[in-house]
Design a protein around this motif. Sequence first.
Motif, PDB file in Angstrom:
ATOM      1  N   LEU A 374       0.638  -1.081  -0.008  1.00  0.00           N
ATOM      2  CA  LEU A 374      -0.064  -0.040   0.050  1.00  0.00           C
ATOM      3  C   LEU A 374       0.797   1.279   0.095  1.00  0.00           C
ATOM      4  O   LEU A 374       0.577   2.228  -0.652  1.00  0.00           O
ATOM      5  CB  LEU A 374      -0.956  -0.177   1.151  1.00  0.00           C
ATOM      6  CG  LEU A 374      -1.715   1.317   1.431  1.00  0.00           C
ATOM      7  CD1 LEU A 374      -2.653   1.519   0.075  1.00  0.00           C
ATOM      8  CD2 LEU A 374      -2.648   1.141   2.816  1.00  0.00           C
ATOM      9  N   ASP A 375       1.848   1.383   0.946  1.00  0.00           N
ATOM     10  CA  ASP A 375       2.809   2.439   0.720  1.00  0.00           C
ATOM     11  C   ASP A 375       3.354   2.693  -0.516  1.00  0.00           C
ATOM     12  O   ASP A 375       3.595   3.857  -1.110  1.00  0.00           O
ATOM     13  CB  ASP A 375       4.130   2.331   1.881  1.00  0.00           C
ATOM     14  CG  ASP A 375       3.246   2.352   2.984  1.00  0.00           C
ATOM     15  OD1 ASP A 375       2.139   2.873   3.592  1.00  0.00           O
ATOM     16  OD2 ASP A 375       3.808   1.763   4.151  1.00  0.00           O
ATOM     17  N   ALA A 376       3.763   1.561  -1.179  1.00  0.00           N
ATOM     18  CA  ALA A 376       4.599   1.533  -2.614  1.00  0.00           C
ATOM     19  C   ALA A 376       3.546   2.305  -3.391  1.00  0.00           C
ATOM     20  O   ALA A 376       3.802   2.988  -4.319  1.00  0.00           O
ATOM     21  CB  ALA A 376       4.970   0.223  -2.930  1.00  0.00           C
ATOM     22  N   ALA A 377       2.327   1.738  -3.535  1.00  0.00           N
ATOM     23  CA  ALA A 377       1.136   2.242  -4.402  1.00  0.00           C
ATOM     24  C   ALA A 377       1.023   3.504  -4.094  1.00  0.00           C
ATOM     25  O   ALA A 377       0.905   4.515  -5.072  1.00  0.00           O
ATOM     26  CB  ALA A 377      -0.310   1.268  -4.124  1.00  0.00           C
ATOM     27  N   LYS A 378       0.819   3.984  -3.019  1.00  0.00           N
ATOM     28  CA  LYS A 378       0.892   5.517  -2.857  1.00  0.00           C
ATOM     29  C   LYS A 378       1.790   6.176  -3.354  1.00  0.00           C
ATOM     30  O   LYS A 378       1.513   7.303  -3.907  1.00  0.00           O
ATOM     31  CB  LYS A 378       0.859   5.513  -1.234  1.00  0.00           C
ATOM     32  CG  LYS A 378      -0.657   5.361  -0.520  1.00  0.00           C
ATOM     33  CD  LYS A 378      -0.466   5.513   0.915  1.00  0.00           C
ATOM     34  CE  LYS A 378      -1.950   5.205   1.551  1.00  0.00           C
ATOM     35  NZ  LYS A 378      -1.900   5.415   3.062  1.00  0.00           N
ATOM     36  N   ALA A 379       3.028   5.912  -3.209  1.00  0.00           N
ATOM     37  CA  ALA A 379       4.334   6.648  -3.708  1.00  0.00           C
ATOM     38  C   ALA A 379       4.218   6.405  -5.349  1.00  0.00           C
ATOM     39  O   ALA A 379       4.480   7.519  -5.936  1.00  0.00           O
ATOM     40  CB  ALA A 379       5.692   5.733  -3.301  1.00  0.00           C
ATOM     41  N   GLN A 380       3.727   5.445  -5.858  1.00  0.00           N
ATOM     42  CA  GLN A 380       3.712   5.355  -7.369  1.00  0.00           C
ATOM     43  C   GLN A 380       2.541   6.270  -7.863  1.00  0.00           C
ATOM     44  O   GLN A 380       2.745   6.901  -8.721  1.00  0.00           O
ATOM     45  CB  GLN A 380       3.409   4.017  -7.987  1.00  0.00           C
ATOM     46  CG  GLN A 380       4.493   3.006  -7.563  1.00  0.00           C
ATOM     47  CD  GLN A 380       4.015   1.570  -7.876  1.00  0.00           C
ATOM     48  OE1 GLN A 380       2.752   1.097  -8.012  1.00  0.00           O
ATOM     49  NE2 GLN A 380       5.012   0.484  -7.939  1.00  0.00           N
ATOM     50  N   TYR A 381       1.432   6.361  -6.945  1.00  0.00           N
ATOM     51  CA  TYR A 381       0.634   7.445  -7.411  1.00  0.00           C
ATOM     52  C   TYR A 381       1.057   8.997  -7.417  1.00  0.00           C
ATOM     53  O   TYR A 381       0.806   9.659  -8.306  1.00  0.00           O
ATOM     54  CB  TYR A 381      -0.823   7.537  -6.477  1.00  0.00           C
ATOM     55  CG  TYR A 381      -1.572   8.615  -6.722  1.00  0.00           C
ATOM     56  CD1 TYR A 381      -2.565   8.421  -7.716  1.00  0.00           C
ATOM     57  CD2 TYR A 381      -1.753   9.562  -5.787  1.00  0.00           C
ATOM     58  CE1 TYR A 381      -3.750   9.420  -7.627  1.00  0.00           C
ATOM     59  CE2 TYR A 381      -2.459  10.925  -6.069  1.00  0.00           C
ATOM     60  CZ  TYR A 381      -3.687  10.832  -7.023  1.00  0.00           C
ATOM     61  OH  TYR A 381      -4.351  11.458  -7.116  1.00  0.00           O
ATOM     62  N   ARG A 382       1.926   9.367  -6.589  1.00  0.00           N
ATOM     63  CA  ARG A 382       2.366  10.797  -6.438  1.00  0.00           C
ATOM     64  C   ARG A 382       3.333  10.809  -7.555  1.00  0.00           C
ATOM     65  O   ARG A 382       3.444  11.689  -7.888  1.00  0.00           O
ATOM     66  CB  ARG A 382       2.899  10.743  -4.987  1.00  0.00           C
ATOM     67  CG  ARG A 382       2.168  10.809  -3.715  1.00  0.00           C
ATOM     68  CD  ARG A 382       2.791  11.275  -2.014  1.00  0.00           C
ATOM     69  NE  ARG A 382       3.800  10.291  -1.986  1.00  0.00           N
ATOM     70  CZ  ARG A 382       3.651   9.267  -1.279  1.00  0.00           C
ATOM     71  NH1 ARG A 382       2.406   9.216  -0.688  1.00  0.00           N
ATOM     72  NH2 ARG A 382       4.426   8.399  -0.826  1.00  0.00           N
ATOM     73  N   ALA A 383       4.139   9.796  -7.673  1.00  0.00           N
ATOM     74  CA  ALA A 383       5.045   9.748  -8.655  1.00  0.00           C
ATOM     75  C   ALA A 383       4.432  10.082 -10.249  1.00  0.00           C
ATOM     76  O   ALA A 383       4.951  10.735 -11.014  1.00  0.00           O
ATOM     77  CB  ALA A 383       6.189   8.427  -8.899  1.00  0.00           C
ATOM     78  N   ALA A 384       3.339   9.320 -10.337  1.00  0.00           N
ATOM     79  CA  ALA A 384       2.418   9.437 -11.777  1.00  0.00           C
ATOM     80  C   ALA A 384       2.122  10.864 -11.906  1.00  0.00           C
ATOM     81  O   ALA A 384       2.131  11.432 -12.702  1.00  0.00           O
ATOM     82  CB  ALA A 384       1.612   8.327 -11.590  1.00  0.00           C
ATOM     83  N   ALA A 385       1.602  11.647 -10.641  1.00  0.00           N
ATOM     84  CA  ALA A 385       1.057  13.014 -10.740  1.00  0.00           C
ATOM     85  C   ALA A 385       2.455  13.778 -11.035  1.00  0.00           C
ATOM     86  O   ALA A 385       2.015  14.758 -12.028  1.00  0.00           O
ATOM     87  CB  ALA A 385       0.309  13.145  -9.301  1.00  0.00           C
ATOM     88  N   LEU A 386       3.260  13.556 -10.380  1.00  0.00           N
ATOM     89  CA  LEU A 386       4.523  14.497 -10.698  1.00  0.00           C
ATOM     90  C   LEU A 386       4.877  14.667 -12.094  1.00  0.00           C
ATOM     91  O   LEU A 386       5.463  15.411 -12.618  1.00  0.00           O
ATOM     92  CB  LEU A 386       5.719  14.121  -9.684  1.00  0.00           C
ATOM     93  CG  LEU A 386       5.539  14.366  -8.260  1.00  0.00           C
ATOM     94  CD1 LEU A 386       6.494  13.989  -7.421  1.00  0.00           C
ATOM     95  CD2 LEU A 386       5.274  16.072  -8.165  1.00  0.00           C
ATOM     96  N   GLN A 387       4.948  13.057 -12.522  1.00  0.00           N
ATOM     97  CA  GLN A 387       5.397  12.824 -14.206  1.00  0.00           C
ATOM     98  C   GLN A 387       4.451  13.708 -15.087  1.00  0.00           C
ATOM     99  O   GLN A 387       4.777  14.041 -16.103  1.00  0.00           O
ATOM    100  CB  GLN A 387       5.460  11.639 -14.234  1.00  0.00           C
ATOM    101  CG  GLN A 387       6.077  11.125 -15.716  1.00  0.00           C
ATOM    102  CD  GLN A 387       7.287  11.784 -15.983  1.00  0.00           C
ATOM    103  OE1 GLN A 387       8.278  11.373 -15.184  1.00  0.00           O
ATOM    104  NE2 GLN A 387       7.510  12.372 -17.203  1.00  0.00           N
ATOM    105  N   ALA A 388       2.960  13.542 -14.569  1.00  0.00           N
ATOM    106  CA  ALA A 388       2.140  14.265 -15.498  1.00  0.00           C
ATOM    107  C   ALA A 388       2.454  15.723 -15.392  1.00  0.00           C
ATOM    108  O   ALA A 388       2.169  16.426 -16.491  1.00  0.00           O
ATOM    109  CB  ALA A 388       0.844  13.801 -14.872  1.00  0.00           C
TER     110      ALA A 388
END
Length: 476
Positions: A374-388
């Motif tokens: 779950l922590d990894a999924a949250k970090a991936q979400y934030r990374a995806a938003a930053l990349q966008a």
Amino acid sequence: MMRVALLSLPLVVLVAGCTVSPAHPGTQAALPPARQSQTIAPASGTAQQVDVGAPPLAQWWRAFGSAKLDALVETALAHNEDLATAEANLRQAQEQARATAGGQGPQADLNYQVQRARVSNALQTPLADQSINLYTLHTAQVTVAYPLDLFGEGRNHVRSARAAAEVAAHRLDAARITAISNLVQAAIQYAALDAQAEATRKAIADNRALVAMLERRRALGDVGLSDVTAQQTVLANAEAALPPLERQRAHQAGLILSLLGRPAGSPLPPLPAMTDLHLPADLPVALPSDVVAHRPDVQAAAAQVRGAAADVGAAMAARLPSITLSGQAGGSATHFADMFASGNPFFSLIGGITQPLFHSGQLLHQKHAADAALDAAKAQYRAAALQAFLDVDDALSGLRTDAAALDAATRADDAASRTLVMTRRQMELGAVGSFALLNASSAASQAAVQRIQATAARLTDTVALFQACGTPVTGK
């Protein structure tokens, strides 16, 4: 005991409505400040109005004004193999979610068994007639089982499977955007390489004419051999520049065919030329909050967070009691027709509760692993938003710099073309030497290619902006 079990069943069902799961996982991302609408108005080329917060274009490729490009996109939407793969993955995920949900409901099975046995004389036969040692036993029964999802382990598994299906749906949307963006960019690059090859062929023809002119003047004694060989060197350099352009164009042709679902080497469909492609005058740009809400890769990451949270809930519930209700009803007899005769039917009702006591830390560590996921999924979400946000910023910056580069390339091309015409005329009149013509010819050839490249860069970065904003692709 049966009466007590039946009376307590409603209470058990009510308790089964409870679901153990973590608090709703946050998928908040830090938003950059909203941009202001602006106009990119170069001295040369089309001005573009960047409208922040304007509605997206559902079929944004049509803004380039090319019927040939529109036809390519429609073909890709129907036959692209990456899209076919993503669609199949979505169907698989959806069916898996339905299967997971079906596993949480009542299960009923019908069974028929026939047994032929002989019992030793030293043993007691199971039949009522103790004199029969050899017999055939027919048994038919219906088994019904229902796991009461007391603390929501099953419901969390269903939520996780549905989140996986949602991820697959968003990935299909992202695959559409990527496939169409790649196709449009490949078509632009093909057109640019074709134009560069045409400009190079023109430069080769001009340099051959110059070589012929210098050879005539050398025959008359006006110029020396060094002047002729210098121009021959320029001609050879121009001829050497053509094969790499043709090689790159052939690669783009193969890429276009693969994106259309056709093998490389197949006949090419009609492709747009540079003159067929027009810069969109209006560019709708999503607000940062809209980018997060609508860009498929960001939404897929958010669905992964929800699925990971459901997995945590399932891991928590796995450490708590579980209740299973089951029942059997059927008949058994030595003759098939007598299985349900008087005295032969049977039934049983079973209720069981299981509380895990000791599993050598297995369940605890599974819970810890789910927490880490779950922590990894949250970090991936934030990374995806930053990349966008980075993609949008890069595309807008690219459009601004592309406009300035096209201005400079246009002025250079116009000036170099005029210089070459005047220098050639002066050369014919004997007013300038061959080296001035060599410089003018080389500068004109380079300026023409740079102008084509700058035009293609504006078109390509416009596509990148549509892709970065997560503009939906429809039209199949």
